[in-house]
Design an enzyme around this catalytic site. Sequence first.
Site, PDB file in Angstrom:
ATOM      1  CB  CYS A 170      36.498  53.761  47.750  1.00  0.00           C
ATOM      2  SG  CYS A 170      37.147  53.710  49.233  1.00  0.00           S
ATOM      3  CE  LYS A 210      38.816  47.890  41.924  1.00  0.00           C
ATOM      4  NZ  LYS A 210      38.472  48.049  43.236  1.00  0.00           N
ATOM      5  CG  HIS A 220      34.129  44.377  44.239  1.00  0.00           C
ATOM      6  ND1 HIS A 220      34.937  43.033  44.479  1.00  0.00           N
ATOM      7  CD2 HIS A 220      34.089  44.673  45.535  1.00  0.00           C
ATOM      8  CE1 HIS A 220      35.081  42.690  45.490  1.00  0.00           C
ATOM      9  NE2 HIS A 220      34.399  43.661  46.336  1.00  0.00           N
ATOM     10  N   GLY A 238      43.235  41.411  43.741  1.00  0.00           N
ATOM     11  CA  GLY A 238      43.722  42.161  44.893  1.00  0.00           C
ATOM     12  C   GLY A 238      44.368  41.576  45.984  1.00  0.00           C
ATOM     13  NE  ARG A 239      40.158  40.997  49.515  1.00  0.00           N
ATOM     14  CZ  ARG A 239      38.855  40.962  49.986  1.00  0.00           C
ATOM     15  NH1 ARG A 239      38.565  40.873  51.155  1.00  0.00           N
ATOM     16  NH2 ARG A 239      38.054  40.562  49.007  1.00  0.00           N
TER      17      ARG A 239
HETATM   18  C1  FMN Z   1      43.330  47.570  51.884  1.00  0.00           C
HETATM   19  C2  FMN Z   1      42.569  47.803  50.572  1.00  0.00           C
HETATM   20  C3  FMN Z   1      42.705  48.843  50.000  1.00  0.00           C
HETATM   21  C4  FMN Z   1      42.222  49.250  48.854  1.00  0.00           C
HETATM   22  N1  FMN Z   1      42.210  50.186  48.059  1.00  0.00           N
HETATM   23  C5  FMN Z   1      41.560  50.662  46.848  1.00  0.00           C
HETATM   24  C6  FMN Z   1      41.812  51.788  46.069  1.00  0.00           C
HETATM   25  O1  FMN Z   1      42.595  52.722  46.302  1.00  0.00           O
HETATM   26  N2  FMN Z   1      40.939  51.816  44.683  1.00  0.00           N
HETATM   27  C7  FMN Z   1      40.152  50.845  44.579  1.00  0.00           C
HETATM   28  O2  FMN Z   1      39.467  51.102  43.587  1.00  0.00           O
HETATM   29  N3  FMN Z   1      39.851  49.805  45.367  1.00  0.00           N
HETATM   30  C8  FMN Z   1      40.601  49.586  46.591  1.00  0.00           C
HETATM   31  N4  FMN Z   1      40.519  48.434  47.280  1.00  0.00           N
HETATM   32  C9  FMN Z   1      39.703  47.301  46.581  1.00  0.00           C
HETATM   33  C10 FMN Z   1      40.321  46.417  45.811  1.00  0.00           C
HETATM   34  O3  FMN Z   1      40.841  47.154  44.745  1.00  0.00           O
HETATM   35  C11 FMN Z   1      39.587  45.129  45.454  1.00  0.00           C
HETATM   36  O4  FMN Z   1      38.460  45.788  44.835  1.00  0.00           O
HETATM   37  C12 FMN Z   1      38.889  44.338  46.479  1.00  0.00           C
HETATM   38  O5  FMN Z   1      39.894  44.164  47.487  1.00  0.00           O
HETATM   39  C13 FMN Z   1      38.340  42.953  45.846  1.00  0.00           C
HETATM   40  O6  FMN Z   1      39.046  42.162  44.970  1.00  0.00           O
HETATM   41  P1  FMN Z   1      40.070  40.959  45.654  1.00  0.00           P
HETATM   42  O7  FMN Z   1      39.020  40.032  46.478  1.00  0.00           O
HETATM   43  O8  FMN Z   1      40.609  40.486  44.504  1.00  0.00           O
HETATM   44  O9  FMN Z   1      41.053  41.506  46.965  1.00  0.00           O
HETATM   45  C14 FMN Z   1      41.053  48.497  48.306  1.00  0.00           C
HETATM   46  C15 FMN Z   1      40.850  47.250  48.941  1.00  0.00           C
HETATM   47  C16 FMN Z   1      41.888  46.806  50.165  1.00  0.00           C
HETATM   48  C17 FMN Z   1      41.463  45.657  51.077  1.00  0.00           C
END
Ligand code: FMN
Length: 313
Positions: A97, A136, A165, A221-222
């Site tokens: 985070c 993570k 990530h 995620g997104r």
């Molecule tokens: C709104 C939002 C909330 C997130 N909350 C968390 C979380 O609670 N724990 C975590 O490890 N990552 C969190 N992330 C990161 C995502 O798990 C992920 O690593 C990040 O969005 C990149 O992956 P993506 O490109 O597939 O979205 C969050 C990301 C976003 C955009």
Amino acid sequence: MNYYVAPMEGLTDRVWRQAHQKWFGWAGGPARYYAPFLSPPENRVLIKKKMAELAPEANPGVPVIPQLLARDGELAAWMIGELRKLGYTEVNLNFGCPAGTVTAKGKGSGMLRDPAKLDAFLEAVFSHAEGPISVKTRLGVEKPEEFAAILTIYNRYPISELTIHPRVMRQLYRGQADREAFAAALPQCKPPVCYNGDITTTGQLHALEAEFPTLSGIMIGRGIIADPALFRKALGGPAATKAELRGYLDDLYHGYTELFGSAGCAISRMKGHWFYLIHCFADSEKLEKQLKKLREPWEYETVVNQIFTLPLI
Ligand SMILES: Cc1cc2nc3c(=O)[nH]c(=O)nc-3n(C[C@H](O)[C@H](O)[C@H](O)COP(=O)(O)O)c2cc1C
């Protein structure tokens, strides 16, 4: 290859996990939902409202993996024990985070600032807690070169799966995930590795699988909020239909209204989903602006009805 849903605070909560499984769970995918982070309470008294997110009866179906955001290893180990009592097996540790409020307390990717502290944290966790513990992580705080030292530490512990990530803390979500740094680190990783970052299409997903066939999983995620049928399509299934999207969004809206006891609060949560999902619809710019501004349930329902008159892309 396992497909996982990433933890996302404000998006992948229990209401969403149930709606997603109901409408888009298909033929074995996703394998797991990672729940947004919880911080273990320092007084070791569990907060009912927060724990409700992980109540087993509210999370039937596909396995949910709780995630902890902590900097005190013994406290984290205690919380892992509490989660095990609820029947959870794997617990994930968040070293990713990048939010300033989190990293200022030395949590999340703030843990990557000081490898010695990270080591002490993991030592305390692994010496006090049993069972599968996954991690993570980001690559570092300032630059990806920091990852070599961080990985040396991860490699000392029986981490069940290491999700990387490949961004650094300072980057937040800017720029692109650093695939080169990821590729360079992968052969050095002892735990099974899951990739996470910037995958939004089945083409990208399959290309990643082909490029890195040794991965244990891919976490999205997104991309899954933007296209909830993404994993289904990757497994050879159909794209989301309008009827499915309507059912899914209605379940979310009603589920949040019930959970928060107010349609106004549900609308603000729905706006978070629509931020990504609106791009499924062609020519949605005007309605997207209206959606951002509206506050009242009747306005929300009117604008959503109008969005559903638009063709899907
Ligand atoms: C709104 C939002 C909330 C997130 N909350 C968390 C979380 O609670 N724990 C975590 O490890 N990552 C969190 N992330 C990161 C995502 O798990 C992920 O690593 C990040 O969005 C990149 O992956 P993506 O490109 O597939 O979205 C969050 C990301 C976003 C955009």
